[in-house]
Scaffold this motif. Structure first.
Motif, PDB file in Angstrom:
ATOM      1  N   PHE A 101      -8.697 150.981  66.358  1.00  0.00           N
ATOM      2  CA  PHE A 101      -9.309 150.282  65.240  1.00  0.00           C
ATOM      3  C   PHE A 101     -10.827 150.383  65.336  1.00  0.00           C
ATOM      4  O   PHE A 101     -11.515 150.602  64.339  1.00  0.00           O
ATOM      5  N   SER A 102     -11.345 150.236  66.554  1.00  0.00           N
ATOM      6  CA  SER A 102     -12.792 150.289  66.757  1.00  0.00           C
ATOM      7  C   SER A 102     -13.354 151.657  66.406  1.00  0.00           C
ATOM      8  O   SER A 102     -14.353 151.765  65.689  1.00  0.00           O
ATOM      9  N   SER A 103     -12.721 152.710  66.936  1.00  0.00           N
ATOM     10  CA  SER A 103     -13.266 154.050  66.744  1.00  0.00           C
ATOM     11  C   SER A 103     -13.085 154.559  65.322  1.00  0.00           C
ATOM     12  O   SER A 103     -13.905 155.333  64.825  1.00  0.00           O
ATOM     13  N   TRP A 241      -3.884 155.061  56.863  1.00  0.00           N
ATOM     14  CA  TRP A 241      -5.297 155.448  56.864  1.00  0.00           C
ATOM     15  C   TRP A 241      -5.779 155.923  58.227  1.00  0.00           C
ATOM     16  O   TRP A 241      -6.731 156.698  58.324  1.00  0.00           O
ATOM     17  N   LEU A 242      -5.097 155.500  59.302  1.00  0.00           N
ATOM     18  CA  LEU A 242      -5.515 155.891  60.645  1.00  0.00           C
ATOM     19  C   LEU A 242      -5.277 157.376  60.920  1.00  0.00           C
ATOM     20  O   LEU A 242      -5.963 157.970  61.753  1.00  0.00           O
ATOM     21  N   VAL A 243      -4.281 157.970  60.262  1.00  0.00           N
ATOM     22  CA  VAL A 243      -3.943 159.372  60.532  1.00  0.00           C
ATOM     23  C   VAL A 243      -4.241 160.272  59.338  1.00  0.00           C
ATOM     24  O   VAL A 243      -3.763 161.403  59.280  1.00  0.00           O
ATOM     25  N   TYR A 264       3.507 144.531  59.050  1.00  0.00           N
ATOM     26  CA  TYR A 264       2.492 144.585  60.093  1.00  0.00           C
ATOM     27  C   TYR A 264       1.114 144.842  59.480  1.00  0.00           C
ATOM     28  O   TYR A 264       0.997 145.475  58.433  1.00  0.00           O
ATOM     29  N   ALA A 265       0.071 144.353  60.169  1.00  0.00           N
ATOM     30  CA  ALA A 265      -1.300 144.577  59.695  1.00  0.00           C
ATOM     31  C   ALA A 265      -2.271 144.236  60.827  1.00  0.00           C
ATOM     32  O   ALA A 265      -1.898 143.641  61.843  1.00  0.00           O
ATOM     33  N   TYR A 266      -3.532 144.623  60.630  1.00  0.00           N
ATOM     34  CA  TYR A 266      -4.591 144.194  61.534  1.00  0.00           C
ATOM     35  C   TYR A 266      -5.050 142.805  61.097  1.00  0.00           C
ATOM     36  O   TYR A 266      -5.176 142.517  59.905  1.00  0.00           O
ATOM     37  N   HIS A 267      -5.317 141.957  62.095  1.00  0.00           N
ATOM     38  CA  HIS A 267      -5.754 140.584  61.814  1.00  0.00           C
ATOM     39  C   HIS A 267      -6.992 140.258  62.643  1.00  0.00           C
ATOM     40  O   HIS A 267      -7.128 140.723  63.781  1.00  0.00           O
TER      41      HIS A 267
END
Length: 304
Positions: A101-103, A241-243, A264-267
């Motif tokens: 997520f950071s990169s 979106w990550l790939v 699922y998701a980023y929180h």
């Protein structure tokens, strides 16, 4: 004042005493089990007495272990309180981050944050998606990013954006494992991190059930999972979106040419038992505002 020896071993002993489990302590500390065992044995050797009884049922503290754990726990808590107070005074914020997520998103947005808050001091701490499960998350970080369903007790929870999952593999893997319909996935090796929760959700969405003998491989983190997928070890589910970059370059392919629903998701999460400084709240508000302008690829035209 006499110097305190083995402070690192003391920290590891304290968490092992809390969890009564070497594996769990290693996960929470983001170190290997062998490293935890080494520090415990070294501490016992230096002190000259055993701290744990080791049985088939697990670890139990000896009488000396109970006494030491009481003092060490109190001492570490005092030290952490002092560090927290200094951090708040200095405008520092400790952020628990997921490396991928950071990169792939946060690093590109930090310039905006620094420009808006030039005095904000950031301290980044990577975790393996276990921040929400730590016994005392406030010791690790003031605020964090967590992947999951958002059902974590004891946290202020903010989902960042809805996700779609892409099922992907390398072109070579697809050539050797033809996939034309969902049932073909049962003959493939499923790659994942943490557990099979996302795969079980995918099977349910496609009106199937994941069988016990399904070939699978659990990997250390998302970056390792991505490289393993590109190198043809199996199938993976990623937030689409990550790939996007790998799909556009051809390093990965999507057998079904469509993305899938997910719960699922980023929180963004904050421990409720920890008083948040004004700096932490500034970071929270900045990220929640900035998420609406997220510079990330959107979903492909084909969605289900």
């Amino acid at each position: 004042m006499r110097p305190i020896r083995n402070i690192k071993s003391m920290q590891i002993f304290s968490l092992t005493a809390e969890t009564r489990n070497v594996t769990r302590a290693a996960q929470l500390l983001n170190i290997s089990q062998s490293s935890v065992s080494y520090h415990i044995k070294k501490l016992e050797s230096d002190l000259g007495y055993r701290l744990f009884h080791r049985t088939k049922q697990g670890l139990t503290l000896t009488e000396e272990g109970v006494e030491l754990a009481r003092h060490v726990g109190r001492g570490l808590e005092i030290i952490q309180t002092g560090l927290d107070q200094l951090s708040i005074r200095a405008g520092a914020i400790r952020i628990a981050l997921l490396p991928m997520f950071s990169s792939r998103w946060l690093s590109s947005e930090l310039g905006n944050l620094i420009e808006q808050y030039p005095d904000m001091r950031l301290s980044m701490h990577n975790h393996n998606n276990n921040y929400a499960y730590m016994p005392e998350p406030g010791r690790f970080a003031d605020i964090g990013i967590q992947w999951g369903k958002g059902d974590w007790n004891g946290f202020e929870v903010h989902p960042l954006w809805p996700e779609r999952m892409a099922l992907v593999c390398s072109p070579e893997y697809l050539e050797s494992h033809p996939i034309t319909e969902p049932k073909d996935v049962t003959d493939c090796t499923l790659l994942h991190v943490d557990d099979t929760g996302m795969w079980e959700e995918w099977f349910t969405l496609n009106e199937m059930k994941m069988v016990n003998n399904q070939p699978q491989m659990m990997l250390e983190d998302r970056h390792f999972q991505l490289s393993s997928t590109i190198n043809g070890l199996g199938l993976s589910l990623f937030a689409s979106w990550l790939v996007q970059e790998e799909l556009e370059s051809g390093a990965l392919v999507s057998p079904f040419c469509q993305n899938f629903k997910t719960s699922y998701a980023y929180h963004l999460i904050l421990p409720r038992l920890k008083v948040s400084s004004s700096t932490v709240l500034q970071f929270r508000d900045w990220l929640l505002k900035n998420r609406s302008q997220a510079n990330r690829p959107l979903f492909s035209p084909s969605e289900i």
